[in-house]
Design an enzyme around this catalytic site. Structure first.
Site, PDB file in Angstrom:
ATOM      1  N   SER A   7       0.885  -1.304   0.075  1.00 51.34           N
ATOM      2  CA  SER A   7      -0.044  -0.070  -0.061  1.00 51.34           C
ATOM      3  C   SER A   7       0.973   1.219  -0.016  1.00 51.34           C
ATOM      4  O   SER A   7       1.528   1.475   0.972  1.00 51.34           O
ATOM      5  CB  SER A   7      -0.805   0.100   1.299  1.00 51.34           C
ATOM      6  OG  SER A   7      -1.540   1.145   1.448  1.00 51.34           O
TER       7      SER A   7
ATOM      8  N   HIS B  32      -1.323  -1.376  -4.078  1.00 48.82           N
ATOM      9  CA  HIS B  32      -2.608  -0.921  -3.457  1.00 48.82           C
ATOM     10  C   HIS B  32      -2.783   0.762  -3.344  1.00 48.82           C
ATOM     11  O   HIS B  32      -1.636   1.230  -2.683  1.00 48.82           O
ATOM     12  CB  HIS B  32      -2.850  -1.457  -2.010  1.00 48.82           C
ATOM     13  CG  HIS B  32      -4.113  -1.573  -1.421  1.00 48.82           C
ATOM     14  ND1 HIS B  32      -5.006  -2.085  -1.882  1.00 48.82           N
ATOM     15  CD2 HIS B  32      -4.386  -0.362  -0.350  1.00 48.82           C
ATOM     16  CE1 HIS B  32      -6.123  -1.833  -0.963  1.00 48.82           C
ATOM     17  NE2 HIS B  32      -5.643  -0.822   0.009  1.00 48.82           N
TER      18      HIS B  32
ATOM     19  N   ASP C 144      -4.720   3.903  -1.745  1.00 45.78           N
ATOM     20  CA  ASP C 144      -5.733   4.170  -0.922  1.00 45.78           C
ATOM     21  C   ASP C 144      -6.317   5.640  -1.209  1.00 45.78           C
ATOM     22  O   ASP C 144      -5.481   6.370  -0.900  1.00 45.78           O
ATOM     23  CB  ASP C 144      -5.288   3.924   0.765  1.00 45.78           C
ATOM     24  CG  ASP C 144      -5.325   2.729   1.224  1.00 45.78           C
ATOM     25  OD1 ASP C 144      -6.127   1.712   1.110  1.00 45.78           O
ATOM     26  OD2 ASP C 144      -4.037   2.027   1.527  1.00 45.78           O
TER      27      ASP C 144
ATOM     28  N   MET D  61      -9.043   8.392  -0.073  1.00 50.16           N
ATOM     29  CA  MET D  61      -9.849   8.669   0.959  1.00 50.16           C
ATOM     30  C   MET D  61     -10.409  10.479   0.861  1.00 50.16           C
ATOM     31  O   MET D  61      -9.631  11.028   0.308  1.00 50.16           O
ATOM     32  CB  MET D  61      -9.010   8.635   2.485  1.00 50.16           C
ATOM     33  CG  MET D  61      -8.496   7.398   2.663  1.00 50.16           C
ATOM     34  SD  MET D  61      -7.607   7.454   4.280  1.00 50.16           S
ATOM     35  CE  MET D  61      -6.778   5.684   3.971  1.00 50.16           C
TER      36      MET D  61
ATOM     37  N   HIS E 283      -8.623   1.343  -3.885  1.00 46.40           N
ATOM     38  CA  HIS E 283      -9.360   1.149  -2.824  1.00 46.40           C
ATOM     39  C   HIS E 283     -10.072   2.486  -2.593  1.00 46.40           C
ATOM     40  O   HIS E 283      -9.591   3.274  -1.932  1.00 46.40           O
ATOM     41  CB  HIS E 283      -8.580   0.723  -1.441  1.00 46.40           C
ATOM     42  CG  HIS E 283      -9.338   0.411  -0.418  1.00 46.40           C
ATOM     43  ND1 HIS E 283      -8.759   0.190   0.916  1.00 46.40           N
ATOM     44  CD2 HIS E 283     -10.665   0.230  -0.072  1.00 46.40           C
ATOM     45  CE1 HIS E 283      -9.832  -0.019   1.783  1.00 46.40           C
ATOM     46  NE2 HIS E 283     -10.928   0.034   1.256  1.00 46.40           N
TER      47      HIS E 283
ATOM     48  N   MET F 157     -12.184   4.761  -0.472  1.00 43.97           N
ATOM     49  CA  MET F 157     -13.014   5.104   0.753  1.00 43.97           C
ATOM     50  C   MET F 157     -13.375   6.586   0.773  1.00 43.97           C
ATOM     51  O   MET F 157     -13.182   7.301   1.402  1.00 43.97           O
ATOM     52  CB  MET F 157     -11.685   4.787   1.958  1.00 43.97           C
ATOM     53  CG  MET F 157     -11.388   3.543   2.351  1.00 43.97           C
ATOM     54  SD  MET F 157      -9.892   3.384   3.199  1.00 43.97           S
ATOM     55  CE  MET F 157      -8.748   3.431   1.938  1.00 43.97           C
TER      56      MET F 157
ATOM     57  N   MET G 115     -11.712  -5.665   5.346  1.00 45.46           N
ATOM     58  CA  MET G 115     -10.750  -4.704   6.086  1.00 45.46           C
ATOM     59  C   MET G 115     -10.826  -5.235   7.682  1.00 45.46           C
ATOM     60  O   MET G 115     -11.616  -5.854   8.368  1.00 45.46           O
ATOM     61  CB  MET G 115     -11.866  -3.442   6.700  1.00 45.46           C
ATOM     62  CG  MET G 115     -11.781  -2.556   5.435  1.00 45.46           C
ATOM     63  SD  MET G 115     -10.412  -2.155   4.388  1.00 45.46           S
ATOM     64  CE  MET G 115      -9.464  -1.243   5.908  1.00 45.46           C
TER      65      MET G 115
ATOM     66  N   ASP H  19      -6.862  -6.359   4.345  1.00 45.82           N
ATOM     67  CA  ASP H  19      -6.607  -4.835   4.442  1.00 45.82           C
ATOM     68  C   ASP H  19      -6.280  -4.361   5.915  1.00 45.82           C
ATOM     69  O   ASP H  19      -7.662  -3.995   6.334  1.00 45.82           O
ATOM     70  CB  ASP H  19      -7.199  -3.978   3.540  1.00 45.82           C
ATOM     71  CG  ASP H  19      -6.654  -2.661   3.178  1.00 45.82           C
ATOM     72  OD1 ASP H  19      -5.539  -2.369   3.980  1.00 45.82           O
ATOM     73  OD2 ASP H  19      -7.209  -1.828   2.562  1.00 45.82           O
TER      74      ASP H  19
HETATM   75  C1  DX5 Z   1      -6.401   1.814   5.618  1.00 43.35           C
HETATM   76  C2  DX5 Z   1      -5.943   1.470   4.300  1.00 43.35           C
HETATM   77  C3  DX5 Z   1      -4.940   0.495   4.187  1.00 43.35           C
HETATM   78  C4  DX5 Z   1      -3.584   0.838   4.834  1.00 43.35           C
HETATM   79  C5  DX5 Z   1      -2.983  -0.462   5.552  1.00 43.35           C
HETATM   80  O1  DX5 Z   1      -7.515   2.419   5.629  1.00 43.35           O
HETATM   81  O2  DX5 Z   1      -6.980   0.810   3.609  1.00 43.35           O
HETATM   82  O3  DX5 Z   1      -4.766   0.067   3.019  1.00 43.35           O
HETATM   83  O4  DX5 Z   1      -2.488   1.483   3.764  1.00 43.35           O
HETATM   84  O5  DX5 Z   1      -1.873  -0.131   6.181  1.00 43.35           O
HETATM   85  P1  DX5 Z   1      -1.209  -0.855   7.318  1.00 43.35           P
HETATM   86  O6  DX5 Z   1      -0.571  -2.139   6.425  1.00 43.35           O
HETATM   87  O7  DX5 Z   1       0.068  -0.147   7.707  1.00 43.35           O
HETATM   88  O8  DX5 Z   1      -2.026  -1.228   8.277  1.00 43.35           O
HETATM   89 ZN    ZN Z   2      -6.733   0.084   1.736  1.00 46.19          ZN
END
Ligand code: DX5
Ligand code: ZN
Length: 224
Positions: free
Chosen positions: A10, A35, A37, A39, A71, A73, A142, A177
């Protein structure tokens, strides 16, 4: 077997001042899924990145035979699918909690030429995926609450992984994840996960390439 498998570093935990080099390093170590993320400051409090970052990495990842796993969010993700598909996303996952139009959004992802994923938060019942299992390529479990990297794995998440695997069947990959590291990856693999997102456990170390290789080995050993 689905190509949605292995370690998915990620980039949330990467050094953004040298993002291309960091991605190149994990791809060279064998990671084939990167990956991303996204947000929006609404569905989850932080604001991170958008289609511009996907576009910036697409050439590099695709040339290496890799996939960009986006991903989302974000609230009402159906409004942004076209932009992410155009930017070069290969897999787009939406959250079951983020829209009343889950079936529509997943269909739109496939119509845009991408693989479709449904993500669920730790308190969402896995059976929310039941009626859309035939139109998804990946079910994302998750294993922390979404929004931040570096959180501890929620104990007992393996039960949810197993429920999603049973729901999706052999054709649907289960992705985990949050809090995935050398200690937690094995039980997730045993429960049926085949795609393992790792942020801190890869980019939070001095040697991301070595971390990818070690995690991949731990997952493979647990699954065999
Ligand atoms: C959290 C994200 C994850 C995050 C995971 O909301 O969706 O993808 O990057 O990070 P680690 O591996 O550090 O928990
Ligand atoms: Zn993620």
């Amino acid at each position: 077997m689905s190509d949605l498998r292995g370690i998915a570093p990620s980039i949330l935990a990467a050094d953004f001042s040298r993002l291309g080099a960091q991605v190149q390093e994990v791809v060279a170590a064998g990671a084939r899924v990167i990956h991303v993320d996204v947000m929006d400051g609404h569905f989850v409090p932080p604001i991170t990145m958008g289609p511009l970052v996907v576009d910036a990495l697409a050439g590099l990842v695709h040339e290496a035979g890799g996939l960009l796993d986006v991903h989302l969010m974000i609230e009402r993700p159906e409004r942004h699918i076209a932009d992410f598909a155009k930017a070069g996303a290969d897999v787009i996952s939406i959250h079951a909690e983020a829209t009343p139009h889950v079936h529509y959004a997943l269909s739109a992802i496939r119509e845009a030429g991408c693989r479709a994923g449904l993500a669920i938060n730790p308190a969402t019942r896995p059976d929310v995926a039941e009626d859309v299992a035939s139109i998804v390529d990946v079910l994302l479990c998750m294993t922390v609450n979404p929004g931040w990297g570096g959180q501890p794995f929620i104990p007992g998440s393996e039960r949810r992984v197993a429920a999603l695997k049973a729901l999706g069947g052999p054709g649907v990959a289960v992705e985990v994840d949050g809090g995935i590291d050398a200690r937690t990856i094995g039980s997730c693999a045993t429960a049926g996960a085949s795609l393992f997102v790792a942020g801190s456990a890869v980019f939070g170390t001095d040697e991301p390439a070595e971390a990818v290789r070690r995690l991949a080995q731990a997952a493979a050993e647990a699954a065999s």
